[in-house]
Design a protein around this motif. Structure first.
Motif, PDB file in Angstrom:
ATOM      1  N   GLN A 136      20.379   1.441  -8.207  1.00 28.55           N
ATOM      2  CA  GLN A 136      21.110   1.098  -6.988  1.00 28.55           C
ATOM      3  C   GLN A 136      20.448  -0.022  -6.206  1.00 28.55           C
ATOM      4  OE1 GLN A 136      21.690   4.571  -4.576  1.00 28.55           O
ATOM      5  NE2 GLN A 136      22.265   5.810  -6.371  1.00 28.55           N
ATOM      6  N   ALA A 137      21.273  -0.690  -5.461  1.00 26.27           N
ATOM      7  CA  ALA A 137      20.790  -1.815  -4.661  1.00 26.27           C
ATOM      8  C   ALA A 137      19.708  -1.378  -3.678  1.00 26.27           C
ATOM      9  CB  ALA A 137      21.950  -2.459  -3.899  1.00 26.27           C
ATOM     10  N   LEU A 138      19.922  -0.260  -2.987  1.00 22.93           N
ATOM     11  CA  LEU A 138      18.954   0.185  -1.992  1.00 22.93           C
ATOM     12  C   LEU A 138      17.610   0.524  -2.632  1.00 22.93           C
ATOM     13  CD1 LEU A 138      18.302   0.793   0.895  1.00 22.93           C
ATOM     14  CD2 LEU A 138      19.355   3.039   0.656  1.00 22.93           C
ATOM     15  N   GLU A 139      17.684   1.044  -3.840  1.00 16.03           N
ATOM     16  CA  GLU A 139      16.450   1.349  -4.556  1.00 16.03           C
ATOM     17  C   GLU A 139      15.667   0.077  -4.877  1.00 16.03           C
ATOM     18  OE1 GLU A 139      18.379   5.352  -6.569  1.00 16.03           O
ATOM     19  OE2 GLU A 139      18.104   3.560  -7.787  1.00 16.03           O
ATOM     20  N   ILE A 140      16.416  -0.918  -5.327  1.00 18.29           N
ATOM     21  CA  ILE A 140      15.767  -2.197  -5.617  1.00 18.29           C
ATOM     22  C   ILE A 140      15.191  -2.811  -4.343  1.00 18.29           C
ATOM     23  CG2 ILE A 140      16.226  -4.597  -6.300  1.00 18.29           C
ATOM     24  CD1 ILE A 140      15.925  -2.667  -8.638  1.00 18.29           C
ATOM     25  N   HIS A 141      15.947  -2.709  -3.284  1.00 15.91           N
ATOM     26  CA  HIS A 141      15.454  -3.224  -2.002  1.00 15.91           C
ATOM     27  C   HIS A 141      14.160  -2.518  -1.608  1.00 15.91           C
ATOM     28  CE1 HIS A 141      15.181  -4.687   2.045  1.00 15.91           C
ATOM     29  NE2 HIS A 141      15.192  -3.445   2.508  1.00 15.91           N
ATOM     30  N   MET A 142      14.143  -1.214  -1.778  1.00 12.04           N
ATOM     31  CA  MET A 142      12.948  -0.465  -1.428  1.00 12.04           C
ATOM     32  C   MET A 142      11.742  -0.925  -2.249  1.00 12.04           C
ATOM     33  SD  MET A 142      12.047   3.567  -1.689  1.00 12.04           S
ATOM     34  CE  MET A 142      11.715   3.422  -3.443  1.00 12.04           C
ATOM     35  N   VAL A 143      11.961  -1.095  -3.525  1.00 14.46           N
ATOM     36  CA  VAL A 143      10.858  -1.518  -4.387  1.00 14.46           C
ATOM     37  C   VAL A 143      10.339  -2.895  -3.963  1.00 14.46           C
ATOM     38  CG1 VAL A 143      10.255  -2.234  -6.733  1.00 14.46           C
ATOM     39  CG2 VAL A 143      11.526  -0.104  -6.354  1.00 14.46           C
ATOM     40  N   ILE A 144      11.253  -3.807  -3.737  1.00 17.21           N
ATOM     41  CA  ILE A 144      10.821  -5.146  -3.300  1.00 17.21           C
ATOM     42  C   ILE A 144      10.054  -5.051  -1.982  1.00 17.21           C
ATOM     43  CG2 ILE A 144      11.598  -7.431  -2.561  1.00 17.21           C
ATOM     44  CD1 ILE A 144      14.059  -7.042  -4.373  1.00 17.21           C
ATOM     45  N   SER A 145      10.652  -4.344  -1.033  1.00 12.36           N
ATOM     46  CA  SER A 145      10.019  -4.195   0.272  1.00 12.36           C
ATOM     47  C   SER A 145       8.638  -3.597   0.139  1.00 12.36           C
ATOM     48  CB  SER A 145      10.845  -3.273   1.163  1.00 12.36           C
ATOM     49  OG  SER A 145      11.954  -3.960   1.659  1.00 12.36           O
ATOM     50  N   ALA A 146       8.580  -2.483  -0.578  1.00 10.15           N
ATOM     51  CA  ALA A 146       7.317  -1.767  -0.695  1.00 10.15           C
ATOM     52  C   ALA A 146       6.231  -2.681  -1.234  1.00 10.15           C
ATOM     53  CB  ALA A 146       7.479  -0.557  -1.602  1.00 10.15           C
ATOM     54  N   LEU A 147       6.559  -3.377  -2.320  1.00  7.92           N
ATOM     55  CA  LEU A 147       5.531  -4.193  -2.966  1.00  7.92           C
ATOM     56  C   LEU A 147       5.106  -5.373  -2.096  1.00  7.92           C
ATOM     57  CD1 LEU A 147       6.948  -3.994  -6.587  1.00  7.92           C
ATOM     58  CD2 LEU A 147       4.834  -2.950  -5.746  1.00  7.92           C
ATOM     59  N   CYS A 148       6.057  -6.021  -1.455  1.00  9.20           N
ATOM     60  CA  CYS A 148       5.698  -7.166  -0.609  1.00  9.20           C
ATOM     61  C   CYS A 148       4.997  -6.706   0.669  1.00  9.20           C
ATOM     62  CB  CYS A 148       6.957  -7.966  -0.256  1.00  9.20           C
ATOM     63  SG  CYS A 148       7.707  -8.729  -1.699  1.00  9.20           S
ATOM     64  N   PHE A 149       5.497  -5.628   1.218  1.00 12.94           N
ATOM     65  CA  PHE A 149       4.979  -5.105   2.477  1.00 12.94           C
ATOM     66  C   PHE A 149       3.525  -4.646   2.330  1.00 12.94           C
ATOM     67  CE2 PHE A 149       4.612  -2.242   6.068  1.00 12.94           C
ATOM     68  CZ  PHE A 149       5.473  -2.775   7.024  1.00 12.94           C
ATOM     69  N   PHE A 150       3.321  -3.880   1.304  1.00 14.50           N
ATOM     70  CA  PHE A 150       1.994  -3.304   1.066  1.00 14.50           C
ATOM     71  C   PHE A 150       0.912  -4.375   0.972  1.00 14.50           C
ATOM     72  CE2 PHE A 150      -1.394  -1.525  -1.576  1.00 14.50           C
ATOM     73  CZ  PHE A 150      -1.539  -0.241  -1.071  1.00 14.50           C
ATOM     74  N   ARG A 151       1.226  -5.445   0.284  1.00 14.92           N
ATOM     75  CA  ARG A 151       0.257  -6.529   0.136  1.00 14.92           C
ATOM     76  C   ARG A 151      -0.256  -7.018   1.486  1.00 14.92           C
ATOM     77  NH1 ARG A 151       1.183 -11.088  -1.046  1.00 14.92           N
ATOM     78  NH2 ARG A 151      -0.812 -11.530  -2.036  1.00 14.92           N
ATOM     79  N   VAL A 152       0.605  -6.970   2.497  1.00 13.63           N
ATOM     80  CA  VAL A 152       0.179  -7.430   3.818  1.00 13.63           C
ATOM     81  C   VAL A 152      -0.329  -6.267   4.663  1.00 13.63           C
ATOM     82  CG1 VAL A 152       0.933  -8.576   5.937  1.00 13.63           C
ATOM     83  CG2 VAL A 152       1.795  -9.337   3.717  1.00 13.63           C
ATOM     84  N   SER A 153       0.428  -5.192   4.670  1.00 17.08           N
ATOM     85  CA  SER A 153       0.069  -4.077   5.555  1.00 17.08           C
ATOM     86  C   SER A 153      -1.271  -3.455   5.183  1.00 17.08           C
ATOM     87  CB  SER A 153       1.161  -3.013   5.531  1.00 17.08           C
ATOM     88  OG  SER A 153       1.190  -2.357   4.275  1.00 17.08           O
ATOM     89  N   ASN A 154      -1.535  -3.349   3.908  1.00 18.15           N
ATOM     90  CA  ASN A 154      -2.742  -2.650   3.475  1.00 18.15           C
ATOM     91  C   ASN A 154      -3.839  -3.566   2.973  1.00 18.15           C
ATOM     92  OD1 ASN A 154      -0.805  -0.576   3.796  1.00 18.15           O
ATOM     93  ND2 ASN A 154      -2.058   0.767   2.525  1.00 18.15           N
ATOM     94  N   ARG A 155      -3.757  -4.810   3.320  1.00 21.55           N
ATOM     95  CA  ARG A 155      -4.728  -5.739   2.750  1.00 21.55           C
ATOM     96  C   ARG A 155      -6.155  -5.455   3.189  1.00 21.55           C
ATOM     97  NH1 ARG A 155      -2.648 -11.333   5.384  1.00 21.55           N
ATOM     98  NH2 ARG A 155      -1.317 -11.123   3.549  1.00 21.55           N
ATOM     99  N   TYR A 156      -6.296  -4.902   4.392  1.00 24.42           N
ATOM    100  CA  TYR A 156      -7.665  -4.698   4.897  1.00 24.42           C
ATOM    101  C   TYR A 156      -8.388  -3.567   4.175  1.00 24.42           C
ATOM    102  CZ  TYR A 156      -6.113  -7.880   8.486  1.00 24.42           C
ATOM    103  OH  TYR A 156      -5.633  -8.976   9.141  1.00 24.42           O
ATOM    104  N   THR A 157      -7.712  -2.415   4.077  1.00 28.91           N
ATOM    105  CA  THR A 157      -8.383  -1.325   3.361  1.00 28.91           C
ATOM    106  C   THR A 157      -8.515  -1.677   1.884  1.00 28.91           C
ATOM    107  OG1 THR A 157      -6.269  -0.178   3.118  1.00 28.91           O
ATOM    108  CG2 THR A 157      -7.672   0.500   4.928  1.00 28.91           C
ATOM    109  N   PHE A 158      -7.539  -2.375   1.354  1.00 29.43           N
ATOM    110  CA  PHE A 158      -7.601  -2.746  -0.055  1.00 29.43           C
ATOM    111  C   PHE A 158      -8.795  -3.653  -0.324  1.00 29.43           C
ATOM    112  CE2 PHE A 158      -5.809  -3.779  -4.224  1.00 29.43           C
ATOM    113  CZ  PHE A 158      -5.135  -2.609  -4.528  1.00 29.43           C
ATOM    114  N   LYS A 159      -8.992  -4.562   0.608  1.00 26.56           N
ATOM    115  CA  LYS A 159     -10.158  -5.443   0.511  1.00 26.56           C
ATOM    116  C   LYS A 159     -11.449  -4.628   0.597  1.00 26.56           C
ATOM    117  CE  LYS A 159     -12.415  -9.407   0.616  1.00 26.56           C
ATOM    118  NZ  LYS A 159     -13.171  -9.748   1.826  1.00 26.56           N
ATOM    119  N   ALA A 160     -11.486  -3.736   1.585  1.00 27.08           N
ATOM    120  CA  ALA A 160     -12.706  -2.949   1.803  1.00 27.08           C
ATOM    121  C   ALA A 160     -13.016  -2.093   0.578  1.00 27.08           C
ATOM    122  CB  ALA A 160     -12.567  -2.083   3.038  1.00 27.08           C
TER     123      ALA A 160
END
Lengths: 216, 216, 216, 216
Positions: free
Chosen positions: D162-186
């Motif tokens: 479904q479209a919403l599922e694809i949207h979620m996957v795209i969002s999640a992957l792009c979002f996470f890269r920015v939102s969690n970059r600090y702990t990921f770096k640490a």
DNA sequence: TATGAATGAGATTTCATTCAT
DNA sequence: TATGAATGAAATCTCATTCAT
């Protein structure tokens, strides 16, 4: 009881300059009495009629307030010194007047002496803007130097005593009488607030300073 | 000196006298550094290796500890004064030695100067058993008096200067150099810990005191 | 009313470990709910039955407590990961299990997700002892790597995808479902707490990850 | 772009629209940096050159201001999405472009990511006028749906995603890269702001999404 | 003699917000 | 539309001290 007399209360909507000044006055008293850590912001607030909040509004924090009263304390003595007009007196008389005025000032302003003592306890950590302080305070030494210079050129003063040294001696003797009066009283039973003692000390200190300077 | 060898680890099960002494030593340091209200019981405990609890165990409360170190501070200078043997020196030399020793002692024991300053800020409220204090301290004045007496009978010293006055002058000048060194440095840039300054001051103060006494 | 039931109350004289643990538990909840600045020490104290004072006694300050729960949060998920026993499963199954377990864990531990989100808001400023963290966390990546390696040697997995990349994808997808569920619900009306949605997502995410790996 | 020339000194007597805009800009920055409870009204006021009073004048209270920047944050990404013109690209290319643009936008607008993260910490409590939000946001899903539809009718895309599922996957992957970059770096030492990492992630995410869709 | 755990009371400071013009 | 002054309420944190063994 209902109608508050409005007399003493600086209440609200008063001019900020007065409020600030008012806080400083009370704070000086409290800090001089109790020291930096001993002073309570709440006591300062209580002694005037503001809330503690106002103190933080104007001075940021307790240390900010302390710094302000420290500055104020030095401004006071400097002000006194600046109106002496010693240049019209002959050297010995000028020096006597300087000593006497210093002694009287510290006698009448024990809070100044206490604040300086407190600041020394803190290793002068709060005297940051030293530049302005230095400039203004060197004025005292300049004043002493001017007297010495005249005395020397008139052949009555020795040439091997420096102005700063004389200043230190005067300061030490006048300061000690106030700063250490409590232990001195406890230990030797001498009441340095007694006017007769004061007069005697004034004479002794003057003589001692003059004795350091004149060529015998 | 002997008992100090194990001083660094007073840990547990040590003899109580040593523990007490240890607490006093650290407490002196901390009170001298921070004043009565500024000092933290926790800091004292931390600096040695006991719990705060021990301090209360031995001294009851913070003020009890403070009183103990205050007493100790005065005991120290008195001890120094008692071994001077001034009576074998001629009056002027004796007086010079007294001044120099006083200056050196306070220079080497700034904590004494600070504690006395602190106690004055508290209006000497903690010097309770004044009787013993007075007796012991009058010994200093006695010593000065003895010198003066000899000087007078030898016809070299004036008769109109009192022993307590001379003591005050010596104290003031030596004390101030230590007590006010921080603000003095901040304001005038003069470093009173400098050995050369020290030497110079020693000479000046000696000369000033002698100048107050000798008949010219 | 007089006799307190002693049941829930950890009162005084209880073992400190339990008290500490108790505080951590409640604090985790409150910090997860309100964030570092939003959390109130008073609320934490109220929710258990201690005074705020105890919190400061054990953790120094609010940030100290926060750091402690942060550590605890990471310890939790690491614990979960360490008991997976993936090595007994064939690569694809192992990977599926890893994804499913991760998704389930974060679903059941939204407080972990929230704490990590909060820490990212603070730019991971409180993750100081990175060394220990790194070591422990690299275990996860090692685990992924191990699966990849087996899959590669069996010829079913591609060689150009790195373990850390796979970990990021798994994390991102599982994390987002929890971290962003509120705005997602508000904007798209999708309830990610719905078990059916959960199941569907689990399948999709597994498929996506496997899809990234298998050679088609 | 035109009106920004005088932006640095909005001082007094400026047009209200600009002032409002100016507040929003600064507030976005501060809220994104510190969160809702962490942000200080005083800091916002200080960072522009107005008094706090102005903020209350324009936005009522802190939450009012927050709601305004929240709305603004969503408006930004929506604006981006609306100019994509994906319909002229073939399905796979369109999907790639959508992913890449999303990733780039969030990379360049971390404040958007942070604000959304913050709002989720607050359980999306401030997204009140959901109706308008929903309508506008469904546009994104519509866009995805349109691509999927074309892909399906061309026989290249699967029908069970479904479209919403694809949207979620795209969002999640792009979002996470920015939102969690600090702990990921640490935790993993990976710097997600590194352009090379960015490029690699872009490829991986695109591949993953396409992988979910294409019939192999 | 010795001690780890706990704590009440109060200190400083912060923060969003309103007053009064 | 604009603003400087003021503030209540509450938050964080500190400190000397006592409990209980």
């Amino acid at each position: 009881m209902k109608k508050k007399t409005a007399a003493k209360t600086p209440k609200r909507r008063n001019d900020p300059v007065a409020t600030r000044e008012n806080i400083l006055e009370v704070a000086m008293e409290v800090f001089a009495e109790s020291g930096l850590s001993g002073a309570r912001v709440s006591e300062i607030a209580r002694k005037m009629r503001t809330s503690q909040r106002m103190i933080y509004y104007y001075f940021g924090d307790k240390e900010g307030l302390y710094r302000a009263i420290l500055e104020r304390a030095y401004a006071g003595i400097r002000q006194m010194e600046s109106v002496l007009e010693l240049e019209n007196l002959e050297p010995v008389a000028a020096m006597r007047k300087l000593v006497e005025t210093t002694l009287d000032y510290e006698e009448r302003h024990p809070e100044f002496v206490r604040i300086v003592g407190i600041e020394n306890l803190h290793q002068a950590r709060h005297m940051t803007d030293v530049s302005s302080l230095r400039k203004q305070n060197n004025a005292v030494v300049k004043r002493v130097e001017e007297i010495l210079e005249r005395g020397r050129s008139e052949g009555v003063f020795r040439k091997d005593v420096q102005a700063l040294e004389i200043h230190m001696v005067i300061s030490a003797l006048c300061f000690f009488r106030v700063s250490n009066r409590y232990t001195f009283k406890a230990v030797f039973g001498l009441d340095m607030t007694d006017p007769q003692v004061n007069a005697r000390h004034k004479k002794i200190i003057c003589d001692a300073v003059i004795g350091m300077l004149v060529i015998r």
